[in-house]
Design an enzyme around this catalytic site. Sequence first.
Site, PDB file in Angstrom:
ATOM      1  N   SER A  61       0.796  -1.234   0.000  1.00 11.18           N
ATOM      2  CA  SER A  61       0.000   0.000   0.000  1.00 11.18           C
ATOM      3  C   SER A  61       0.829   1.285   0.000  1.00 11.18           C
ATOM      4  O   SER A  61       0.260   2.362  -0.184  1.00 11.18           O
ATOM      5  CB  SER A  61      -0.923   0.017   1.211  1.00 11.18           C
ATOM      6  N   LYS A  64       0.368   3.548  -2.833  1.00 10.67           N
ATOM      7  CA  LYS A  64      -0.890   4.288  -3.059  1.00 10.67           C
ATOM      8  C   LYS A  64      -0.689   5.796  -3.170  1.00 10.67           C
ATOM      9  O   LYS A  64      -1.276   6.434  -4.045  1.00 10.67           O
ATOM     10  CB  LYS A  64      -1.926   3.929  -1.987  1.00 10.67           C
ATOM     11  N   TYR A 189      -2.461  -2.440 -10.776  1.00 11.17           N
ATOM     12  CA  TYR A 189      -2.455  -2.280  -9.311  1.00 11.17           C
ATOM     13  C   TYR A 189      -1.572  -3.340  -8.634  1.00 11.17           C
ATOM     14  O   TYR A 189      -0.768  -3.018  -7.756  1.00 11.17           O
ATOM     15  CB  TYR A 189      -3.905  -2.355  -8.800  1.00 11.17           C
ATOM     16  N   TYR A 241      -4.069   2.975   7.812  1.00 17.15           N
ATOM     17  CA  TYR A 241      -5.287   2.177   7.912  1.00 17.15           C
ATOM     18  C   TYR A 241      -6.183   2.706   9.028  1.00 17.15           C
ATOM     19  O   TYR A 241      -6.233   3.911   9.258  1.00 17.15           O
ATOM     20  CB  TYR A 241      -4.972   0.686   8.159  1.00 17.15           C
ATOM     21  N   VAL A 259       1.262  -3.838   3.800  1.00 16.92           N
ATOM     22  CA  VAL A 259       1.253  -5.161   4.423  1.00 16.92           C
ATOM     23  C   VAL A 259       2.562  -5.934   4.194  1.00 16.92           C
ATOM     24  O   VAL A 259       2.770  -6.991   4.775  1.00 16.92           O
ATOM     25  CB  VAL A 259       0.044  -6.025   3.994  1.00 16.92           C
TER      26      VAL A 259
HETATM   27  N1  GLU Z   1      -1.472  -5.499  -2.473  1.00 18.16           N
HETATM   28  C1  GLU Z   1      -2.147  -5.447  -1.212  1.00 18.16           C
HETATM   29  C2  GLU Z   1      -3.636  -5.660  -1.371  1.00 18.16           C
HETATM   30  O1  GLU Z   1      -4.226  -5.069  -2.213  1.00 18.16           O
HETATM   31  C3  GLU Z   1      -1.874  -4.132  -0.557  1.00 18.16           C
HETATM   32  C4  GLU Z   1      -2.525  -4.048   0.789  1.00 18.16           C
HETATM   33  C5  GLU Z   1      -1.816  -3.138   1.742  1.00 18.16           C
HETATM   34  O2  GLU Z   1      -0.599  -3.041   1.794  1.00 18.16           O
HETATM   35  O3  GLU Z   1      -2.575  -2.491   2.478  1.00 18.16           O
HETATM   36  O4  GLU Z   1      -4.233  -6.407  -0.669  1.00 18.16           O
END
Ligand code: GLU
Length: 305
Positions: A61, A64, A189, A241, A259
């Site tokens: 993430s 992002k 993505y 989060y 994550v």
């Molecule tokens: N590639 C992970 C997913 O989409 C990223 C999640 C994350 O790091 O929050 O589940």
Amino acid sequence: MIELLKEILEECYKYRKNGTVANYIPELAKADPDDFGMCVVSGDAAICSAGDHGKSFTMQSIVKPIILLLALMDKGEECVRALVGVEATGKPFDAFNYSDQALKCEHINPMINTGAIALCTLICGETYDEKFSRLLALTRKMANNPLLEVDEAVYLSEKATGSKNRALAYMLKAYGMIEDDVEEVLDCYFRACSIKVTSLDLAKIAFVLANKGLNGETDDRIFDKKHAKYINAVLMTCGMYDGSGEFAINVGVPAKSGVGGGIMAVVPGRMGIGIYSPSLDSKGNSFAGIKALELLSKKLDLSIF
Ligand code: GLU
């Protein structure tokens, strides 16, 4: 500073096995919970590192904010806001739950999967290969590292098992929020989440955000300072989060976790921080990483509040 980082890692080492390494993407389960590294890039582009700072891991993430940045650079704020909102919950003050049957831009946020998946469609490029190449190029530029690449094993692992993201992306499609082929959007993505970095790369990327869009080493402008303001504000409210409020109190700077176990923290006007420790707390944030940032923030008075 190096001494301070070493001290902090030593003090937080006991937390590195609290929580668990992510395993819903099978390849991520192979991470070694003993790994713990940290890197700080500060005002004069000085670099301080400690622990396993050379260890690589996937951004997940943490990419992002860069997806958001490229969408802002390519299409501008108005177009981005028309597709993806900025609120942490997307619920009114008296909401019990999401009982309505509509999905609107104000319900989604660039730091959650639906928002980031939708924003991939705004990146300029004839094909999704081209969109992804432009995203990778921007990430390399911010990290000042032309060698950044996708971790193929993690990418394929997530692509093979990403049913939930598929469900989310089809929901976006069902509500008319994306028009393109769902699998192509998701491929972009998944590849973005699988870009492999070190704590140093994260610290450098964070430093560009702290430095209002200027590369710390060359002083070249990478993006407009208004985009840094937008992204740092979103990171402050939603980057960690459902632990963003707690993090705002205890650390007090814009940050993004993934994550994969990385955290990138932006101390506006002062420094960029990158941390890696793959065991995650119940919210999905690196357990020892947060502890280390809490200590660093206390010792250097980093909170912006
Ligand atoms: N590639 C992970 C997913 O989409 C990223 C999640 C994350 O790091 O929050 O589940």
